[in-house]
Design an enzyme around this catalytic site. Structure first.
Site, mmCIF file in Angstrom:
data_model
loop_
_atom_site.group_PDB
_atom_site.id
_atom_site.type_symbol
_atom_site.label_atom_id
_atom_site.label_comp_id
_atom_site.label_asym_id
_atom_site.label_seq_id
_atom_site.Cartn_x
_atom_site.Cartn_y
_atom_site.Cartn_z
ATOM 1 N N ALA A 1 0.835 -1.258 0.117
ATOM 2 C CA ALA A 1 -0.134 -0.043 0.145
ATOM 3 C C ALA A 1 0.807 1.324 -0.089
ATOM 4 O O ALA A 1 1.286 1.785 0.926
ATOM 5 C CB ALA A 1 -0.841 -0.006 1.205
ATOM 6 N N TYR B 1 9.444 9.666 -3.800
ATOM 7 C CA TYR B 1 9.109 8.357 -3.882
ATOM 8 C C TYR B 1 9.887 7.399 -3.368
ATOM 9 O O TYR B 1 9.930 6.550 -2.485
ATOM 10 C CB TYR B 1 8.381 7.857 -5.175
ATOM 11 N N GLY C 1 12.784 14.062 -11.517
ATOM 12 C CA GLY C 1 12.982 12.882 -10.710
ATOM 13 C C GLY C 1 13.022 11.687 -11.543
ATOM 14 O O GLY C 1 13.462 10.718 -11.039
#
Ligand code: UDP
Length: 321
Positions: free
Chosen positions: A59, A126, A278
């Site tokens: 998740a 991330y 990124g």
């Protein structure tokens, strides 16, 4: 995809999902607890309902580009949510976890293919959130005896060959689905010249100037999770382990578009625009360790097959959803 393989292997599965990005009908027939990792009481309530052997933790918010602009949300969901999960697991005496990590924890590679010992220096939020969680797993192994396997995926792609499960992201940001959605547009009579497909950057130091990635079939990723779970259940893991999951072959964005042209038979065109923040230039992984220790054997390593399984889903099921 994972639930399907777990069931086929005879495991009992309970799904915990806040449905912010997932779909309840993808797990129809399974027990689904709708809750949020950001709310520890949701996790406690779920864990109190059964006697769990292990947790598989997928998740996360997982879009590189979005993580740059929505960094706080990424840390809240991916880091604070994982801390809550590990806290609740320890309260319920569950000490085994398989964690979805990522090649984005490596950042710009110093050598290719990337092995697990490569330095981890992520270049986007991330990747940093996933690296923080890997750090928690290592630290909690020493502090609390947590047993964990982090699987560092390269680019998850493809769909279950049954054609019943596939990628359904809204909005979609991943390359292969976006190329195939463009193919669908052309198939439905759209003019190839009005392309919606954007290639992020044509000036990377790669042979054709576009980013190189290592695409790995979703069912092969699931197979590795099953093997990791077995390793944990057999008590073969004493601390925190990490394995790369990639096929060891890099494909540029233009290679992917060409493969999609071949698979679909449609004249897909594209427009090259500026780089996406990124994005490292090339990410290709060595999965030698997963093969030797976990016994991982990818069944769909070929990009044509990966794209063909995705195209099957997009032509048969995607439009119905
Ligand atoms: N990409 C692209 N156009 C798009 C989406 C992605 O050129 O519309 C590129 C992206 O810059 C990256 C590669 O395709 O180099 C794979 O991106 P994706 O978002 O699928 O996965 P990621 O590498 O971010 O995990």
């Amino acid at each position: 995809h994972m639930c399907k393989q777990l069931q086929q292997a005879g495991h009992e599965v309970v799904v915990f999902d806040n449905l912010s990005r997932g779909h309840a009908d993808a797990v129809s027939g399974l027990e689904l607890f709708v809750g949020d990792l950001k709310n520890i009481d949701d996790i406690r309530q779920c864990l109190s309902q059964h006697d769990f052997d292990a947790v598989m933790h997928f998740a996360a918010l997982a879009y590189v580009g979005e993580s740059v602009t929505a960094a706080r949300e990424y840390y809240n969901n991916n880091v604070a949510g994982s801390a809550n999960l590990l806290q609740a697991m320890s309260e319920f005496g569950i000490n085994k976890i398989v964690f979805s990590s990522t090649c984005a924890t490596y950042g710009e590679p110093m050598e290719t293919p990337i092995t697990e010992g490569h330095r981890q220096l992520p270049v986007n939020p991330y990747g940093r959130t996933k690296m923080v969680v890997e750090g928690m797993l290592s630290d909690f192994a020493i502090a609390d005896g947590l047993q964990s396997i982090a699987l560092r995926y390269f680019n998850a792609a493809g769909c279950d060959p049954s054609g019943q499960l596939g990628e359904r992201h809204f909005p979609e940001t991943h390359l292969i689905p976006l190329v195939l959605i463009e193919a669908l547009r052309i198939q439905q009579g759209g003019d190839p010249a009005d392309t919606q497909l954007k290639v992020f950057g044509g000036d990377f130091s790669t042979p054709d100037g576009t980013c190189i990635r290592d695409y790995v079939h979703v069912n092969d990723l699931c197979q590795a999770h099953l093997l990791a779970l077995e390793r944990l259940i057999l008590n073969k893991v004493s601390g925190a382990e990490a394995y790369n999951l990639g096929n060891g072959t890099g494909f540029s964005v233009l290679d992917v578009i060409n493969t999609c042209r071949t698979v679909t038979g449609l004249p897909i065109t594209y427009q090259i625009i500026e780089r996406r923040p990124g994005d490292p230039g090339a990410l290709v992984g060595s999965a030698a360790l997963a093969r030797s220790v976990l016994g991982w054997q990818p069944k769909h390593p070929d990009l044509n097959t990966i794209v063909a399984t995705a195209w099957d889903w997009f032509t048969h099921s995607y439009r119905k959803n």
